[in-house]
Design an enzyme around this catalytic site. Structure first.
Site, PDB file in Angstrom:
ATOM      1  N   ARG A  14       0.835  -1.196   0.000  1.00  0.00           N
ATOM      2  CA  ARG A  14       0.000   0.000   0.000  1.00  0.00           C
ATOM      3  C   ARG A  14       0.870   1.247   0.000  1.00  0.00           C
ATOM      4  NH1 ARG A  14      -5.731  -0.365   0.521  1.00  0.00           N
ATOM      5  NH2 ARG A  14      -5.580   1.889   0.592  1.00  0.00           N
TER       6      ARG A  14
ATOM      7  N   LYS B  22       5.701   3.827   4.753  1.00  0.00           N
ATOM      8  CA  LYS B  22       6.375   2.799   3.952  1.00  0.00           C
ATOM      9  C   LYS B  22       7.450   3.410   3.051  1.00  0.00           C
ATOM     10  CE  LYS B  22       2.402  -0.413   3.939  1.00  0.00           C
ATOM     11  NZ  LYS B  22       2.875  -1.769   4.302  1.00  0.00           N
TER      12      LYS B  22
ATOM     13  N   THR C 181       4.552  -8.670   5.305  1.00  0.00           N
ATOM     14  CA  THR C 181       4.542 -10.046   4.808  1.00  0.00           C
ATOM     15  C   THR C 181       5.045 -10.121   3.375  1.00  0.00           C
ATOM     16  OG1 THR C 181       2.187  -9.757   4.360  1.00  0.00           O
ATOM     17  CG2 THR C 181       2.776 -11.039   6.321  1.00  0.00           C
TER      18      THR C 181
ATOM     19  N   LYS D 176       7.281 -13.068   1.305  1.00  0.00           N
ATOM     20  CA  LYS D 176       6.967 -13.615  -0.027  1.00  0.00           C
ATOM     21  C   LYS D 176       8.134 -13.422  -0.974  1.00  0.00           C
ATOM     22  CE  LYS D 176       2.302 -11.834   0.682  1.00  0.00           C
ATOM     23  NZ  LYS D 176       1.480 -10.648   0.370  1.00  0.00           N
TER      24      LYS D 176
HETATM   25  C1  LIG Z   1       1.321  -9.497   1.008  1.00  0.00           C
HETATM   26  C2  LIG Z   1       0.450  -8.427   0.477  1.00  0.00           C
HETATM   27  C3  LIG Z   1       0.417  -7.181   1.098  1.00  0.00           C
HETATM   28  C4  LIG Z   1       1.271  -6.846   2.303  1.00  0.00           C
HETATM   29  O1  LIG Z   1       2.448  -6.209   1.862  1.00  0.00           O
HETATM   30  P1  LIG Z   1       3.411  -5.469   2.906  1.00  0.00           P
HETATM   31  O2  LIG Z   1       4.567  -5.075   2.063  1.00  0.00           O
HETATM   32  O3  LIG Z   1       3.768  -6.461   3.941  1.00  0.00           O
HETATM   33  O4  LIG Z   1       2.665  -4.306   3.419  1.00  0.00           O
HETATM   34  C5  LIG Z   1      -0.396  -6.202   0.569  1.00  0.00           C
HETATM   35  N1  LIG Z   1      -1.150  -6.428  -0.515  1.00  0.00           N
HETATM   36  C6  LIG Z   1      -1.142  -7.622  -1.142  1.00  0.00           C
HETATM   37  C7  LIG Z   1      -1.987  -7.809  -2.349  1.00  0.00           C
HETATM   38  C8  LIG Z   1      -0.347  -8.661  -0.667  1.00  0.00           C
HETATM   39  O5  LIG Z   1      -0.367  -9.838  -1.292  1.00  0.00           O
END
Ligand SMILES: *Cc1c(COP(=O)(O)O)cnc(C)c1O
Length: 801
Positions: free
Chosen positions: A535, A540, A642, A646
């Site tokens: 976001r 961020k 998260t 990933k």
């Molecule tokens: C994993 C994920 C997030 C979280 O991202 P962060 O960088 O941890 O804020 C947000 N949006 C989507 C679609 C995701 O898959």
């Protein structure tokens, strides 16, 4: 499940005929997808009923995960994977002359969440089913998901996401399980024959909550759990009672849209209605289900755990109290004991503006009976705690204060467990955000580090890498992702390292093709793919990344002949429609992209692509292609993150501050395999306490930084005179709330190091391998197993240590 290709082909053709009354060759990808979805749902229906039956027969304790967001992503491929029918179905589809990829893309990606919070809930649903645990989801079936993002002239424009237009292949409407949720009206006390008083709640505005259930299929087991999403409808007596158009609209509105904002509270009564709506409907259906198999509610907490994912479902606490007392004649103390033993709460943020608070008049008007119960919780809390802890701390932490209902405090007081989502975050909750409550209830606090579903983010999203890993260490890691660690044995295996390079290249090509066809931008796959997807939010710090792009641009312009490591900066991010600053950042990055991408001096040495409409599906395309994972939040502000996990599991190296789970990622993979920089959380708190951060002084002392920042206001980047100024002012005039300038020099240093290191392919690849090998520990399977053991006290089948 067992499935033969011939059997599948026959069933599929029948399904198409029955659903659309046409021959296969005359169907659209959407129809092909819907038929396939329905068929797979049918294949799995026995597992689903059997799972429910077996839970009931064995009287298994159930977990209900309440979340106002679920971001499951497309389900077709992950359901096929979990059922173990991927190869058979793909082959059958291919032999029928159909394009499987087109079918996959025809599925709408349900945008029932904003970002990390909703995605976490979805990963946890997958993991609970996969480790064989009775875990159910409870949320809202939004008629429209999070907006679809397009760019016009570089500005974000929001379009409605009509994801249900063609129906939803996976859901089952269960009208016979509907319940009534009551708003407004009056409460009065009625004397009972025995002289006691009982509240009567009448003249209410009733809304019918209709559940839509989706089966959540476990990985290679026979478990199918349920995600229950509620839809608001007119009550069944609508024919007799007159409803004006505006009353009908009011009901419709409750589940019409997802609030497109995950950090600033809209303070709107509609949001509060949404929260009570799904909390009440969920708790009602849980109690009803429980009582269908038990006589008394006394042992409710031994058979039911309710989890509150962030503060939005906190009203499950007074709602369960209401049902126990008003509908089942439970005395307060017993009801409170049952309720607090049932409830647990996860906090997801330290940002003050995201701790929900409701003005008392609004809350009381909308939910008069619930308000009475909150008042009584408040009164008893004060009476019990003031003698022990004194008035000040109790004033600061009571559910009611400053004319508001304070949801986070109510959640802590009404739960037996409160957890943060990474060690640093939990520590900050205890020391700062919830420090007073920690003093009162230290035993409730614990950490549960977030996790991700490896199945979706590796096995579905990155099939080339999955195949390569399987060829080296077998498939056992699919059940126990920590076994990815076995890959570290191949650190010296040059052939394997080269195969990893090939896989990355293939994934980069796939993304490059998408960028070419959707955006008309050519990117080279031997460049560093430097990825920031999340976001758009000031904390961020997409702005820090943007400043680095300006710096790289100036550097090449200064000496166009100098040798540079080519780079592609890749962004994906939605901004909340009302978040003005975030939208300005999007505009500036897009304008910068236009400038950089079309400058002949730059050529293909530097490209900037802001891919519109970031969501789970785009994540699945971008993440496997990443070389660098930008995790550059101001230390202390990102609770966990998260996307960092990933990207790690897909072999990206982190460029990261010491924030959230970055800290744990760096520890797991080894510092030498990541790029860390910047202030620590305690540095940031130091600035707060001393109140001596001066961004202007940093700016004054760094001529290179000045040059870069000044580009925001010099017209070098065309078309951003307002937005560039706005960002410039945020950094200098308003003293840079998120310490961008403080971290700039250190960040640039690491970016330069990355450009150097990337040239040494073998060393780079070893680091990438170290990240993949260490990533298994961040599987959500382990996270939910820890919740199950420490918080919910529920059994699960797969052994996870
Ligand atoms: C994993 C994920 C997030 C979280 O991202 P962060 O960088 O941890 O804020 C947000 N949006 C989507 C679609 C995701 O898959």
């Amino acid at each position: 499940m067992e499935l033969k290709e011939a059997e599948f082909v026959r069933d599929y053709i029948n399904e198409i005929r029955a659903a659309y009354a046409v021959e296969l060759k005359d169907t659209s990808p959407m129809e092909q997808y819907m038929a396939l979805g329905h068929l797979i749902k049918r294949y799995n229906s026995e597992n689903w009923t059997d799972t429910s039956k077996s839970y009931r027969k064995n009287d298994v304790k159930q977990v209900y995960y309440f979340s106002i967001e679920f971001l499951p992503g497309r389900l077709l491929q992950s359901n096929m994977l979990n059922l173990g029918i991927t190869d058979v179905v793909k082959k059958g589809i291919r032999n029928l002359g159909l394009d499987f990829d087109k079918i996959v893309r025809a599925e709408p990606d349900p945008g029932l969440g904003n970002g990390g919070l909703g995605r976490l809930a979805a990963c946890y649903m997958d993991s609970m089913a996969s480790i064989g645990m009775a875990g159910n989801g409870n949320g809202i079936r939004y008629r429209y998901g999070l907006f679809k993002q397009v760019f016009m002239d570089g500005y974000q424009v929001e379009l409605p996401d009509d994801w249900l237009r063609n129906g939803n292949a996976w859901e089952v409407r269960r009208e016979n399980r509907a319940c009534l949720v009551k708003f407004g009206g009056h409460v009065w006390m009625q004397e009972q024959p025995d002289g006691s008083l009982k509240p009567v709640y009448d003249h209410t505005d009733d809304v019918l909550a209709v559940p839509y259930d989706t089966g959540i299929i476990g990985y290679h087991n026979v478990v199918t759990n349920t995600l229950r999403l509620w839809s608001a409808e007119l009550p069944p007596n609508a024919e007799e009672k007159y409803y004006s158009q505006s009353q009908r609209d009011n009901i419709d509105d409750i589940t019409k849209v997802l609030y497109p904002d995950d950090s600033n509270e809209e303070g709107r009564s509609l949001r509060l209605r949404q929260e009570y709506f799904f909390s009440s409907a969920g708790v009602q259906s849980i109690v009803r289900h429980y009582l269908s198999g038990h006589i008394s509610l006394k042992r409710f907490a031994q058979k039911v755990a309710i989890h509150i994912n962030d503060t939005h479902p906190t009203l499950v606490i007074p709602e369960l109290m209401r049902i126990l007392m008003d509908e089942h004649d439970c005395p307060w103390d017993l009801a409170w004991q049952i309720t607090t033993s049932t409830m647990s709460y996860t906090n997801h943020t330290i940002m003050q503006e995201a701790l929900e608070k409701w003005p008392i008049p609004m809350f009381q008007g909308l939910l008069p009976r619930i308000y009475q119960i909150v008042e009584e919780i408040n009164r008893r809390y004060r009476a019990a705690k003031i003698p022990v802890f004194g008035e000040d701390i109790v004033d600061r932490t009571a559910p009611l204060g400053d004319g508001q209902v304070r949801m986070a405090y109510l959640a802590v007081i009404g739960s037996h467990s409160v957890n943060g989502v990474a060690p640093l975050h939990t520590e900050l909750l205890e020391k700062d955000v919830l420090a007073d409550l920690y003093r009162i209830y230290p035993e409730k606090f614990n950490n549960k580090t977030n996790g991700i579903a490896e199945r979706r983010w590796l096995e579905v999203a990155n099939q080339p890498l999955t195949k390569l890993i399987d060829s080296k260490i077998g498939k056992e890691w699919h059940f126990n992702p920590k076994l990815l660690q076995e890959l570290s044995a191949f650190e010296g295996d040059t052939k394997f390292l080269n195969q990893l390079v090939d896989v990355k290249k293939e994934n980069k090509q796939r993304l490059a093709d998408y960028v070419q066809s959707e955006m008309g931008i050519t990117i080279r796959t031997d460049a560093i793919f430097d990825v920031q997807i999340k976001r758009l939010h000031a904390y961020k710090r997409q702005v820090l990344h943007m400043l680095e792009i300006i710096r790289e641009y100036l550097e090449i312009k200064h000496d166009p002949k100098a040798e540079v490591t080519p780079r592609v900066h890749i962004f994906g991010a939605k901004a909340a429609p009302s978040y003005h600053y975030a939208k300005s950042v999007i505009k500036v990055i897009n304008a910068l992209a236009d400038l950089v991408n079309n400058d002949p001096d730059i050529g293909d040495k530097l490209k900037v692509v802001f891919i519109p409409n970031y969501g789970v599906s785009l994540g699945e395309l971008i993440i496997p292609a990443a070389d660098i994972s930008e995790q550059i939040s101001t230390a202390s502000k990102e609770a966990s993150g998260t996307s960092n996990m990933k990207l790690m599991t897909n072999g990206a190296l982190s460029l990261a501050t010491l924030d959230g789970a970055n800290i744990d990622i760096i520890r797991a993979a080894g510092k030498q395999n990541e790029y860390t920089f910047g202030l620590t959380a305690s540095d940031v708190y130091g600035y707060y306490h001393r109140n001596d951060y001066r961004s202007k002084a940093i700016y004054d002392s760094n001529p290179e930084l000045q040059k870069v920042v000044n580009c925001l206001i010099t017209n070098m980047i065309p078309g951003i005179s307002t937005e560039g100024r706005e960002i410039y002012d945020s950094l200098l005039q308003y003293n840079d709330e998120y310490f961008v300038l403080a971290d700039y020099a250190d960040y640039v240093k690491q970016q330069k190091q990355i450009s150097q290191d990337f040239k040494d392919v073998e060393t780079w690849q070893k680091k990438s391998l170290a990240n993949i090998a260490a990533s298994g520990t961040f599987s959500a399977d382990y996270s939910v197993a820890r919740y199950a053991e420490d918080i919910w006290q529920v059994p699960y089948k797969r052994i996870l240590k």
